[in-house]
Design a protein around this motif. Sequence first.
Motif, PDB file in Angstrom:
ATOM      1  N   CYS A  31      26.459  24.260   1.542  1.00  0.00           N
ATOM      2  CA  CYS A  31      25.721  25.357   2.179  1.00  0.00           C
ATOM      3  C   CYS A  31      24.602  24.850   3.084  1.00  0.00           C
ATOM      4  N   GLN A  32      24.137  23.633   2.805  1.00  0.00           N
ATOM      5  CA  GLN A  32      23.078  23.061   3.651  1.00  0.00           C
ATOM      6  C   GLN A  32      23.685  22.197   4.765  1.00  0.00           C
ATOM      7  N   GLY A  33      24.995  22.201   4.877  1.00  0.00           N
ATOM      8  CA  GLY A  33      25.647  21.455   5.961  1.00  0.00           C
ATOM      9  C   GLY A  33      26.005  20.021   5.612  1.00  0.00           C
ATOM     10  N   ALA A  34      25.996  19.680   4.334  1.00  0.00           N
ATOM     11  CA  ALA A  34      26.301  18.293   3.949  1.00  0.00           C
ATOM     12  C   ALA A  34      27.564  18.221   3.084  1.00  0.00           C
ATOM     13  N   LYS A  35      28.418  17.276   3.450  1.00  0.00           N
ATOM     14  CA  LYS A  35      29.625  17.029   2.666  1.00  0.00           C
ATOM     15  C   LYS A  35      29.362  15.886   1.710  1.00  0.00           C
ATOM     16  N   VAL A  36      30.010  15.897   0.575  1.00  0.00           N
ATOM     17  CA  VAL A  36      29.775  14.855  -0.418  1.00  0.00           C
ATOM     18  C   VAL A  36      31.031  14.018  -0.609  1.00  0.00           C
ATOM     19  N   LYS A  37      30.859  12.703  -0.577  1.00  0.00           N
ATOM     20  CA  LYS A  37      31.984  11.790  -0.819  1.00  0.00           C
ATOM     21  C   LYS A  37      31.650  10.864  -1.963  1.00  0.00           C
ATOM     22  N   TYR A  38      32.607  10.661  -2.851  1.00  0.00           N
ATOM     23  CA  TYR A  38      32.421   9.724  -3.956  1.00  0.00           C
ATOM     24  C   TYR A  38      33.280   8.503  -3.691  1.00  0.00           C
ATOM     25  N   ARG A  39      32.651   7.346  -3.680  1.00  0.00           N
ATOM     26  CA  ARG A  39      33.407   6.114  -3.488  1.00  0.00           C
ATOM     27  C   ARG A  39      32.595   4.936  -4.002  1.00  0.00           C
ATOM     28  N   GLU A  40      33.232   3.764  -3.974  1.00  0.00           N
ATOM     29  CA  GLU A  40      32.505   2.564  -4.408  1.00  0.00           C
ATOM     30  C   GLU A  40      31.555   2.152  -3.305  1.00  0.00           C
ATOM     31  N   LEU A  41      30.290   1.987  -3.641  1.00  0.00           N
ATOM     32  CA  LEU A  41      29.311   1.566  -2.637  1.00  0.00           C
ATOM     33  C   LEU A  41      28.806   0.182  -2.995  1.00  0.00           C
ATOM     34  N   ASP A  42      28.492  -0.577  -1.955  1.00  0.00           N
ATOM     35  CA  ASP A  42      27.965  -1.916  -2.208  1.00  0.00           C
ATOM     36  C   ASP A  42      26.486  -1.978  -1.915  1.00  0.00           C
ATOM     37  N   GLY A  43      25.720  -2.433  -2.862  1.00  0.00           N
ATOM     38  CA  GLY A  43      24.301  -2.686  -2.634  1.00  0.00           C
ATOM     39  C   GLY A  43      23.430  -1.434  -2.592  1.00  0.00           C
ATOM     40  N   GLY A  55      23.168  19.400  12.653  1.00  0.00           N
ATOM     41  CA  GLY A  55      22.848  19.959  11.339  1.00  0.00           C
ATOM     42  C   GLY A  55      23.914  19.641  10.312  1.00  0.00           C
ATOM     43  N   ARG A  56      24.563  18.486  10.496  1.00  0.00           N
ATOM     44  CA  ARG A  56      25.629  18.086   9.574  1.00  0.00           C
ATOM     45  C   ARG A  56      25.321  16.723   8.963  1.00  0.00           C
ATOM     46  N   ALA A  57      25.741  16.531   7.745  1.00  0.00           N
ATOM     47  CA  ALA A  57      25.490  15.239   7.096  1.00  0.00           C
ATOM     48  C   ALA A  57      26.620  14.894   6.144  1.00  0.00           C
ATOM     49  N   ILE A  58      26.752  13.609   5.872  1.00  0.00           N
ATOM     50  CA  ILE A  58      27.676  13.166   4.836  1.00  0.00           C
ATOM     51  C   ILE A  58      26.855  12.398   3.804  1.00  0.00           C
ATOM     52  N   ILE A  59      26.996  12.822   2.561  1.00  0.00           N
ATOM     53  CA  ILE A  59      26.301  12.147   1.475  1.00  0.00           C
ATOM     54  C   ILE A  59      27.332  11.330   0.713  1.00  0.00           C
ATOM     55  N   SER A  60      27.081  10.035   0.575  1.00  0.00           N
ATOM     56  CA  SER A  60      28.004   9.191  -0.195  1.00  0.00           C
ATOM     57  C   SER A  60      27.346   8.793  -1.506  1.00  0.00           C
ATOM     58  N   ILE A  61      28.130   8.888  -2.573  1.00  0.00           N
ATOM     59  CA  ILE A  61      27.622   8.581  -3.912  1.00  0.00           C
ATOM     60  C   ILE A  61      28.512   7.514  -4.535  1.00  0.00           C
ATOM     61  N   ASP A  62      27.890   6.548  -5.185  1.00  0.00           N
ATOM     62  CA  ASP A  62      28.667   5.508  -5.861  1.00  0.00           C
ATOM     63  C   ASP A  62      29.400   6.106  -7.067  1.00  0.00           C
ATOM     64  N   GLU A  63      30.724   6.056  -7.012  1.00  0.00           N
ATOM     65  CA  GLU A  63      31.510   6.706  -8.075  1.00  0.00           C
ATOM     66  C   GLU A  63      31.495   5.921  -9.379  1.00  0.00           C
ATOM     67  N   ARG A  64      30.961   4.696  -9.330  1.00  0.00           N
ATOM     68  CA  ARG A  64      30.949   3.916 -10.575  1.00  0.00           C
ATOM     69  C   ARG A  64      29.755   4.237 -11.482  1.00  0.00           C
ATOM     70  N   ALA A  65      28.752   4.918 -10.923  1.00  0.00           N
ATOM     71  CA  ALA A  65      27.580   5.275 -11.748  1.00  0.00           C
ATOM     72  C   ALA A  65      27.975   6.355 -12.752  1.00  0.00           C
ATOM     73  N   ASN A  66      27.233   6.477 -13.840  1.00  0.00           N
ATOM     74  CA  ASN A  66      27.596   7.501 -14.822  1.00  0.00           C
ATOM     75  C   ASN A  66      27.353   8.907 -14.243  1.00  0.00           C
ATOM     76  N   PRO A  67      28.080   9.904 -14.752  1.00  0.00           N
ATOM     77  CA  PRO A  67      28.056  11.244 -14.144  1.00  0.00           C
ATOM     78  C   PRO A  67      26.662  11.860 -14.000  1.00  0.00           C
ATOM     79  N   LEU A  68      25.792  11.668 -14.992  1.00  0.00           N
ATOM     80  CA  LEU A  68      24.447  12.250 -14.893  1.00  0.00           C
ATOM     81  C   LEU A  68      23.663  11.574 -13.784  1.00  0.00           C
ATOM     82  N   ARG A  69      23.901  10.278 -13.657  1.00  0.00           N
ATOM     83  CA  ARG A  69      23.262   9.480 -12.624  1.00  0.00           C
ATOM     84  C   ARG A  69      23.745   9.930 -11.236  1.00  0.00           C
ATOM     85  N   GLN A  70      25.051  10.134 -11.120  1.00  0.00           N
ATOM     86  CA  GLN A  70      25.618  10.596  -9.845  1.00  0.00           C
ATOM     87  C   GLN A  70      25.016  11.950  -9.466  1.00  0.00           C
ATOM     88  N   ARG A  71      24.834  12.776 -10.474  1.00  0.00           N
ATOM     89  CA  ARG A  71      24.284  14.113 -10.229  1.00  0.00           C
ATOM     90  C   ARG A  71      22.835  14.018  -9.724  1.00  0.00           C
TER      91      ARG A  71
END
Length: 261
Positions: A31-43, A55-71
Amino acid sequence: MMHRPQSAEDILRGLAICSPEEIDLEEIAFCQGAKVKYRELDGCEAYLLADATLGRAIISIDERANPLRQRFSLAHEIGHWERHRGQLLVCSKEDIGGSGSRKNGVSREKAANQFAAELLMPEFMLKPILRDYRRFNMHAVRQLASTFNTSKTAMAYRLVEMEKEPCILAAYSKSGYVWHISSKSIGHQWWPRRFLDPQSNAYSILFNGSRDDATMSDLDADTWFDVPGADRLEIGEQSFRVHDDLVMALLVARSERMLAD
Ligand SMILES: [Zn+2]
């Protein structure tokens, strides 16, 4: 059009989200214009790639972190998108957190962590639920953490800040003090000791592998504080292990003498 940053509460209210189970972060990001992607991130733990003009953004989250951490990381990045639009932001493990990193670090990261805490544990939802708990202890923290889908540490931190009772949350590793946060009403001289006292429950949990405290125990305040007269005051302690080298102690003041003037 100029973007006006909204507070976490404004966003929630704007989307008519009024209960904890409705806090769907991907939906909010969308709703704020940001898409979320889960993948392996380095560093890094998460990052924000933003086009402020569109007004668009992509948020990438390391999928290896635990779910509460990802949240928490996702809420943190939504905070950056809202507050620091137009910048590429790469956030390390140290930048993101519902606890110690909210006190330290650069102000931009602190602001994103504060935003995340307000988005995940909004005061207007927490306050009415808190009234059902007569006492503030880890039992309340555990139940509320599960209701709001956060870690115990993040919830305890939030509740200390909201001052249900005058209290302190302190983190220790085997090498000693890591960080603490006090409710505003606690006097400044009440700074926890550099090293855990063997009399404390936290010490037994960290060094002797004892279980987390099931209840709050009463002890002399000088177990935790090197303050004149502390031996004549009583405090409550309830501690829990976060991992092998981190223990968290919830300390509740039982005397008005621990309050700021
Ligand atoms: Zn960040």
